[in-house]
Write a protein that holds these residues in place. Structure first.
Motif, PDB file in Angstrom:
ATOM      1  N   PHE A 137    -115.506  43.718 -52.950  1.00 28.57           N
ATOM      2  CA  PHE A 137    -114.452  44.478 -53.815  1.00 28.57           C
ATOM      3  C   PHE A 137    -113.355  44.186 -55.056  1.00 28.57           C
ATOM      4  CE2 PHE A 137    -110.163  45.595 -52.934  1.00 28.57           C
ATOM      5  CZ  PHE A 137    -109.916  46.817 -52.648  1.00 28.57           C
ATOM      6  N   ASN A 138    -113.348  42.793 -54.372  1.00 28.03           N
ATOM      7  CA  ASN A 138    -112.384  41.119 -55.142  1.00 28.03           C
ATOM      8  C   ASN A 138    -112.871  41.166 -56.075  1.00 28.03           C
ATOM      9  OD1 ASN A 138    -111.382  39.153 -56.602  1.00 28.03           O
ATOM     10  ND2 ASN A 138    -110.563  38.243 -55.023  1.00 28.03           N
ATOM     11  N   THR A 139    -114.111  41.283 -56.501  1.00 30.05           N
ATOM     12  CA  THR A 139    -115.518  41.394 -57.652  1.00 30.05           C
ATOM     13  C   THR A 139    -114.621  42.383 -59.101  1.00 30.05           C
ATOM     14  OG1 THR A 139    -116.838  39.731 -57.241  1.00 30.05           O
ATOM     15  CG2 THR A 139    -117.515  40.869 -59.054  1.00 30.05           C
ATOM     16  N   VAL A 140    -115.399  43.415 -58.104  1.00 27.77           N
ATOM     17  CA  VAL A 140    -115.162  44.946 -58.522  1.00 27.77           C
ATOM     18  C   VAL A 140    -114.111  45.898 -59.372  1.00 27.77           C
ATOM     19  CG1 VAL A 140    -115.676  47.006 -59.278  1.00 27.77           C
ATOM     20  CG2 VAL A 140    -117.121  45.045 -58.039  1.00 27.77           C
ATOM     21  N   THR A 141    -112.720  44.812 -58.338  1.00 24.88           N
ATOM     22  CA  THR A 141    -111.103  45.656 -58.316  1.00 24.88           C
ATOM     23  C   THR A 141    -110.740  44.605 -59.383  1.00 24.88           C
ATOM     24  OG1 THR A 141    -111.036  45.987 -56.119  1.00 24.88           O
ATOM     25  CG2 THR A 141    -108.817  45.218 -57.657  1.00 24.88           C
ATOM     26  N   THR A 142    -111.391  43.554 -59.379  1.00 24.64           N
ATOM     27  CA  THR A 142    -110.236  42.186 -60.914  1.00 24.64           C
ATOM     28  C   THR A 142    -111.550  42.854 -62.064  1.00 24.64           C
ATOM     29  OG1 THR A 142    -111.180  40.099 -59.254  1.00 24.64           O
ATOM     30  CG2 THR A 142    -111.177  39.923 -62.081  1.00 24.64           C
ATOM     31  N   SER A 143    -112.741  43.486 -62.381  1.00 21.84           N
ATOM     32  CA  SER A 143    -113.581  43.604 -63.739  1.00 21.84           C
ATOM     33  C   SER A 143    -112.934  45.086 -63.864  1.00 21.84           C
ATOM     34  CB  SER A 143    -114.613  43.823 -63.429  1.00 21.84           C
ATOM     35  OG  SER A 143    -115.134  45.226 -64.036  1.00 21.84           O
ATOM     36  N   ILE A 144    -111.639  45.932 -63.133  1.00 20.56           N
ATOM     37  CA  ILE A 144    -111.654  47.021 -64.072  1.00 20.56           C
ATOM     38  C   ILE A 144    -110.323  46.483 -64.119  1.00 20.56           C
ATOM     39  CG2 ILE A 144    -110.133  49.488 -62.713  1.00 20.56           C
ATOM     40  CD1 ILE A 144    -112.642  49.594 -60.599  1.00 20.56           C
ATOM     41  N   LEU A 145    -108.965  45.742 -63.623  1.00 25.13           N
ATOM     42  CA  LEU A 145    -108.209  45.276 -64.227  1.00 25.13           C
ATOM     43  C   LEU A 145    -108.020  44.772 -65.159  1.00 25.13           C
ATOM     44  CD1 LEU A 145    -105.902  43.944 -61.354  1.00 25.13           C
ATOM     45  CD2 LEU A 145    -106.212  46.694 -61.428  1.00 25.13           C
ATOM     46  N   ARG A 182    -122.322  51.166 -67.255  1.00 24.31           N
ATOM     47  CA  ARG A 182    -123.686  50.138 -66.554  1.00 24.31           C
ATOM     48  C   ARG A 182    -123.347  48.879 -66.977  1.00 24.31           C
ATOM     49  NH1 ARG A 182    -128.767  50.861 -66.930  1.00 24.31           N
ATOM     50  NH2 ARG A 182    -130.675  49.712 -67.144  1.00 24.31           N
ATOM     51  N   TRP A 183    -122.841  48.782 -67.975  1.00 19.15           N
ATOM     52  CA  TRP A 183    -122.340  46.885 -68.648  1.00 19.15           C
ATOM     53  C   TRP A 183    -121.248  46.203 -67.437  1.00 19.15           C
ATOM     54  CZ3 TRP A 183    -118.151  44.164 -69.061  1.00 19.15           C
ATOM     55  CH2 TRP A 183    -117.697  42.687 -70.245  1.00 19.15           C
ATOM     56  N   THR A 184    -120.438  47.242 -66.884  1.00 20.48           N
ATOM     57  CA  THR A 184    -119.901  46.170 -65.716  1.00 20.48           C
ATOM     58  C   THR A 184    -120.876  46.055 -64.652  1.00 20.48           C
ATOM     59  OG1 THR A 184    -117.738  47.317 -66.309  1.00 20.48           O
ATOM     60  CG2 THR A 184    -118.360  46.416 -64.296  1.00 20.48           C
ATOM     61  N   SER A 185    -121.613  47.321 -64.289  1.00 14.00           N
ATOM     62  CA  SER A 185    -122.615  46.823 -63.740  1.00 14.00           C
ATOM     63  C   SER A 185    -123.049  46.113 -63.505  1.00 14.00           C
ATOM     64  CB  SER A 185    -123.533  48.537 -62.957  1.00 14.00           C
ATOM     65  OG  SER A 185    -122.646  49.038 -62.600  1.00 14.00           O
ATOM     66  N   GLU A 186    -123.914  45.767 -65.098  1.00  8.17           N
ATOM     67  CA  GLU A 186    -124.615  45.146 -65.116  1.00  8.17           C
ATOM     68  C   GLU A 186    -124.634  43.455 -65.159  1.00  8.17           C
ATOM     69  OE1 GLU A 186    -127.313  47.243 -68.568  1.00  8.17           O
ATOM     70  OE2 GLU A 186    -125.633  45.813 -69.155  1.00  8.17           O
ATOM     71  N   MET A 187    -122.725  42.900 -65.550  1.00  6.71           N
ATOM     72  CA  MET A 187    -122.427  41.825 -65.424  1.00  6.71           C
ATOM     73  C   MET A 187    -121.689  41.208 -63.674  1.00  6.71           C
ATOM     74  SD  MET A 187    -121.590  41.027 -67.827  1.00  6.71           S
ATOM     75  CE  MET A 187    -123.498  41.561 -68.426  1.00  6.71           C
ATOM     76  N   ILE A 188    -121.912  42.386 -63.084  1.00  7.82           N
ATOM     77  CA  ILE A 188    -121.794  41.782 -61.358  1.00  7.82           C
ATOM     78  C   ILE A 188    -122.937  41.883 -61.015  1.00  7.82           C
ATOM     79  CG2 ILE A 188    -121.606  43.152 -59.129  1.00  7.82           C
ATOM     80  CD1 ILE A 188    -119.586  44.755 -60.299  1.00  7.82           C
TER      81      ILE A 188
END
Length: 441
Positions: A160-168, A274-280
């Motif tokens: 949750f921390n990881t994806v939220t940081t990505s979105i922000l 897709r790009w964000t998912s690949e980075m995760i």
């Protein structure tokens, strides 16, 4: 009726001017042509019988009012009410939702490296000997943490921390993203975080992060005051809702062996593509064989790599200044589509730390040492490693490196990237870490 030029008669032009323009008015106001047999006074039939000139026809076409049907159609279109977008129903927090359940779904012990790093090194160096110098000169922090048992044992993966940081961090610079992230965290922990941030004395790793339930219970107005746009508020709350109701679970994502299945599952979250998912997958889950085809940094790094001689590409290793924990390469990434996540997710310039060899010379396998020493001749060419597929050759890569991009503003198409990286599989993620490091930022 006879038209005369009597002084007591009202001129026809003044009468016509008192009415709205019409076909009859336009006819009445025309100067009466002098035809054979017609004197100063003439009957109505005589006037209408005169054949209009070409100039008269042009004037008439300009003064004719629109037809009633056209007027009615325009009026109906203007009066037609616009379709109102149905408002989204707010997420209702389940009564049985608990912080303990959310913590179980969001946070797990940081997973061990799911591949043999030494095997990945041997594979890439045998595929292209230029990798050997990269392994010696460029440390890869996300893999070093996994290889260091003491560090990995004390660190957890909070998706949750990881994806939220990505979105922000989407669509803004890394400095702006760091500021927004700080205000976002402080909104939930005002007593633990000073109002004025100290990124050196109080680094990112120490910032307390909210839970999904805390985010859902916060009003949009408060989140907006923390610097989140309306779109990002919607994205973050959708992500939080998925962890609260169980649609998203870090444990289930980690159990998926197929990278495409992971991308599909993560892309269901609003604002995550897709790009964000690949980075995760690359940085948080350390999947070894991810090739982010939409990343301009990787594309530019591949051009630098394949255009270099046998000694290898130029390496620009920079020392990190205090407070620069976050990734400064975000401005080079695209995506839209989505910007790069910080910390655990995307660290293209994390390979640009101090120039400390990842492994010592004594640990290099003898055959690799022999291969590298044979490559000291800078005139040696490795153009044979550029595949012939899709018209690729040195001239094409040189043209792209000079800025002659293809459709979509890309340096390389996905098919071209896959062809160039074919020999890197199944360790394309490891190779891409070096490609980011080869981009001069």
């Amino acid at each position: 009726m006879v038209l005369t030029r009597s002084r007591s008669a009202t001129p026809a032009r003044s009468i016509a001017a008192s009415f709205a323009p019409s076909r009859k008015a336009s006819i009445a106001t025309r100067p009466t042509p002098v035809a054979k047999g017609i004197k100063r006074s003439a009957t109505d039939s005589d006037i209408l019988a005169v054949k209009p000139t070409k100039e008269d026809k042009t004037k008439r076409s300009r003064t004719v009012a629109p037809s009633s049907s056209a007027t009615a159609k325009a009026a109906s279109q203007n009066a037609r009410p616009a379709k109102a977008k149905a408002p989204e129903e707010p997420f209702v927090i389940p009564q049985d939702a608990t912080e303990e359940d959310c913590s179980t779904r969001t946070t797990v012990p940081f997973p061990a490296l799911p591949f043999d790093f030494e095997q990945a090194r041997a594979h890439l160096c045998s595929a292209d000997r230029r990798f050997e110098r990269l392994f010696q000169k460029i440390p890869i922090r996300c893999y070093e943490e996994a290889l260091d048992g003491d560090a990995s044992d004390t660190k957890d993966l909070n998706l949750f921390n990881t994806v939220t940081t990505s979105i922000l961090g989407q669509q803004i610079s890394w400095l702006a993203a760091r500021s927004v992230l700080y205000k976002f965290c402080r909104l939930f922990h005002p007593n633990e975080m000073p109002e004025k941030p100290d990124f050196v004395g109080f680094p990112r790793e120490r910032w307390p992060f909210p839970t999904p339930l805390m985010v859902l219970r916060t009003s949009d107005a408060d989140l907006r005051a923390a610097g989140l746009s309306f779109a990002k508020i919607k994205y973050v709350k959708d992500l939080a809702a998925r962890f609260v109701d169980g649609r998203l679970d870090t444990r289930q994502i980690l159990e998926l062996d197929d990278e495409e299945a992971c991308v599909t599952e993560l892309s269901k979250v609003k604002g995550v593509g897709r790009w964000t998912s690949e980075m995760i997958l690359m940085f948080a889950m350390r999947k070894p064989d991810i090739l982010p085809c939409a990343d301009l940094g990787v594309q530019k790094g591949m051009l630098n790599f394949f255009l270099s001689d046998a000694r290898g590409p130029k390496i620009s290793v920079k020392k990190r200044k205090p407070g620069e924990e976050e990734d400064e390469a975000q401005d080079q990434s695209t995506s839209s589509k989505a910007a790069s996540p910080k910390e655990e997710v995307v660290e293209p310039t994390q390979a640009k730390g101090e120039e400390v060899p990842l492994l010592s010379q004594t640990e290099v396998m003898p055959k690799l040492e022999a291969g590298f020493s044979a490559a000291q001749d800078t005139s040696a060419s490795l153009d044979h490693l550029i595949p012939d597929e899709h018209g690729l050759c040195r001239q094409v890569l040189q043209s792209r490196a000079k800025g002659n991009k293809i459709k979509g503003g890309q340096y390389l198409s996905p098919d071209e990237m896959k062809a160039l990286a074919h020999e890197w599989s199944p360790y394309r993620s490891v190779a891409c870490m070096f490609m980011w490091a080869l981009v001069d930022t």
